[in-house]
Design an enzyme around this catalytic site. Structure first.
Site, PDB file in Angstrom:
ATOM      1  N   ASN A  70       0.858  -1.193   0.000  1.00 52.52           N
ATOM      2  CA  ASN A  70       0.000   0.000   0.000  1.00 52.52           C
ATOM      3  C   ASN A  70       0.891   1.239   0.000  1.00 52.52           C
ATOM      4  O   ASN A  70       1.493   1.575   1.018  1.00 52.52           O
ATOM      5  CB  ASN A  70      -0.896  -0.029   1.253  1.00 52.52           C
ATOM      6  CG  ASN A  70      -1.713   1.244   1.405  1.00 52.52           C
ATOM      7  OD1 ASN A  70      -1.863   2.025   0.461  1.00 52.52           O
ATOM      8  ND2 ASN A  70      -2.239   1.471   2.606  1.00 52.52           N
ATOM      9  N   GLU A  99      -6.678   4.632   8.137  1.00 56.22           N
ATOM     10  CA  GLU A  99      -6.511   6.072   7.828  1.00 56.22           C
ATOM     11  C   GLU A  99      -7.784   6.638   7.212  1.00 56.22           C
ATOM     12  O   GLU A  99      -8.129   7.808   7.425  1.00 56.22           O
ATOM     13  CB  GLU A  99      -5.292   6.270   6.914  1.00 56.22           C
ATOM     14  CG  GLU A  99      -3.994   6.104   7.696  1.00 56.22           C
ATOM     15  CD  GLU A  99      -2.814   5.599   6.895  1.00 56.22           C
ATOM     16  OE1 GLU A  99      -2.828   5.671   5.646  1.00 56.22           O
ATOM     17  OE2 GLU A  99      -1.853   5.100   7.527  1.00 56.22           O
ATOM     18  N   LYS A 134       0.096   4.296  -0.246  1.00 53.86           N
ATOM     19  CA  LYS A 134      -0.544   5.496   0.320  1.00 53.86           C
ATOM     20  C   LYS A 134      -0.312   6.688  -0.612  1.00 53.86           C
ATOM     21  O   LYS A 134      -0.296   6.516  -1.829  1.00 53.86           O
ATOM     22  CB  LYS A 134      -0.035   5.767   1.738  1.00 53.86           C
ATOM     23  CG  LYS A 134      -0.067   4.508   2.612  1.00 53.86           C
ATOM     24  CD  LYS A 134       0.104   4.791   4.063  1.00 53.86           C
ATOM     25  CE  LYS A 134       0.213   3.489   4.827  1.00 53.86           C
ATOM     26  NZ  LYS A 134       0.153   3.657   6.256  1.00 53.86           N
ATOM     27  N   GLU A 170      -5.236  -5.147  10.894  1.00 51.92           N
ATOM     28  CA  GLU A 170      -4.252  -4.086  11.078  1.00 51.92           C
ATOM     29  C   GLU A 170      -4.540  -3.344  12.378  1.00 51.92           C
ATOM     30  O   GLU A 170      -5.372  -2.416  12.398  1.00 51.92           O
ATOM     31  CB  GLU A 170      -4.324  -3.091   9.916  1.00 51.92           C
ATOM     32  CG  GLU A 170      -4.023  -3.699   8.570  1.00 51.92           C
ATOM     33  CD  GLU A 170      -3.414  -2.653   7.634  1.00 51.92           C
ATOM     34  OE1 GLU A 170      -2.279  -2.867   7.199  1.00 51.92           O
ATOM     35  OE2 GLU A 170      -4.055  -1.626   7.380  1.00 51.92           O
ATOM     36  N   SER A 177       3.506  -2.234  10.548  1.00 49.89           N
ATOM     37  CA  SER A 177       4.949  -2.263  10.800  1.00 49.89           C
ATOM     38  C   SER A 177       5.599  -3.593  10.414  1.00 49.89           C
ATOM     39  O   SER A 177       6.499  -4.071  11.109  1.00 49.89           O
ATOM     40  CB  SER A 177       5.259  -1.888  12.255  1.00 49.89           C
ATOM     41  OG  SER A 177       4.863  -0.542  12.489  1.00 49.89           O
ATOM     42  N   GLY A 192       2.499   2.122  10.955  1.00 52.88           N
ATOM     43  CA  GLY A 192       3.457   3.212  10.814  1.00 52.88           C
ATOM     44  C   GLY A 192       4.181   3.582  12.095  1.00 52.88           C
ATOM     45  O   GLY A 192       4.804   4.644  12.171  1.00 52.88           O
ATOM     46  N   HIS A 233      -9.455   1.115   5.230  1.00 53.69           N
ATOM     47  CA  HIS A 233      -8.152   1.307   5.891  1.00 53.69           C
ATOM     48  C   HIS A 233      -8.329   2.233   7.092  1.00 53.69           C
ATOM     49  O   HIS A 233      -9.142   3.167   7.055  1.00 53.69           O
ATOM     50  CB  HIS A 233      -7.157   1.907   4.886  1.00 53.69           C
ATOM     51  CG  HIS A 233      -5.750   1.887   5.401  1.00 53.69           C
ATOM     52  ND1 HIS A 233      -5.271   2.839   6.267  1.00 53.69           N
ATOM     53  CD2 HIS A 233      -4.737   1.020   5.195  1.00 53.69           C
ATOM     54  CE1 HIS A 233      -4.016   2.557   6.575  1.00 53.69           C
ATOM     55  NE2 HIS A 233      -3.663   1.456   5.929  1.00 53.69           N
TER      56      HIS A 233
END
Ligand code: PEP
Length: 257
Positions: free
Chosen positions: A9, A98, A11, A168, A214, A174, A96
């Protein structure tokens, strides 16, 4: 047997020309004929150049980071399923964290997106995961089950067989702090049990469940060699050819369980 799946991904990273250069280098690093599915998920603006750089005979597939549930119309800034199919996508990430936290996506939106993806022949990669506070207050299972059942409501077993789940944990994305194997395995088992209860054992046993958060070249083997983990959704470490190729190689060496 579930074929391992590695998803990169990107992003909001890489221009169209950077993307093409990356794909050419990655393709030259991969060994042919290995039993791993690979999906690249660039930003919308780089989809076409990634498709062109992959060429017609590549086994690497193309995915999008999001879609709108409507087919077309007055939805400024949005992209629909038929548009993604037309540019060569076969996968799409839905829900996701985010999108959930920064752009306010709710479970109801995510359910409509999963359905739209399926209607338009895209395989959804449904992201679910708990926040740190939810984990620390022992609500991981409740949150995961709620996200899963809301997003997958009304799907037939046949539809579910084309859905991939990406577990996730929000606190792992991240941050450099991946879940432990034990934490990931426990949640992957709950996800499969939830699918078995909602559909059937055989449907659930065919469903791929990825881990994301991560994943790095350093921890990829231990995560991917675990029976319950069918692959990885990779963010930061997919942006460099070296680290992404190393993660793919780890998936290629995954023992048969
Ligand atoms: C992600 O954004 O899906 C992700 C897993 O990111 P990272 O690998 O950087 O944690």
């Amino acid at each position: 047997m579930r074929t391992p799946l590695i998803v990169g991904n990107w992003k909001m990273n890489k221009t169209a020309s950077e993307a093409a250069a990356f794909v050419r280098e990655l393709a030259s690093r991969l060994t042919a004929g290995s039993q791993v599915d690979i999906v690249l998920v660039p930003p919308f603006t780089a989809l076409e150049s990634v498709r062109a750089a992959l060429g017609p005979s590549s086994t690497i597939e193309l995915g999008a980071q999001n879609l709108h549930w409507e087919t077309q119309g007055a939805f400024t800034g949005e992209v629909s399923g038929p548009m993604l199919r037309d540019v060569g996508c076969t996968y799409v990430i839905v829900g996701h964290s985010e999108r959930r936290t920064l752009f306010g996506e709710r479970d109801g939106d995510i359910q409509k997106k999963v359905r739209a993806a399926l209607v338009h022949g895209l395989r959804p990669i449904l992201c679910i995961g708990e926040s740190l506070q939810e984990r620390e207050t022992d609500r991981t299972d409740v949150i995961i089950t709620a996200q899963l059942t809301a997003a997958l409501a009304g799907l037939t077993a046949e539809e579910l067989s084309t859905v991939t789940i990406a577990y996730e944990p929000v606190w792992a994305i991240g941050t450099g702090r991946a879940a432990t194997i034990e934490q990931a395995v426990a949640v992957h088992r709950s996800i499969r049990a939830c699918a078995a209860q909602g559909w059937s054992h055989s449907t659930a046993s065919r469903m791929r469940i990825l881990y994301g958060g991560s994943v790095t070249p350093q921890n990829a083997e231990s995560l991917l060699f675990t029976e319950e983990i069918d692959g990885a959704l990779v963010g930061g470490a997919c942006l460099k050819v070296d680290s992404f190729a190393t993660i793919i190689a780890a998936a290629q060496n995954k023992p048969l369980h």
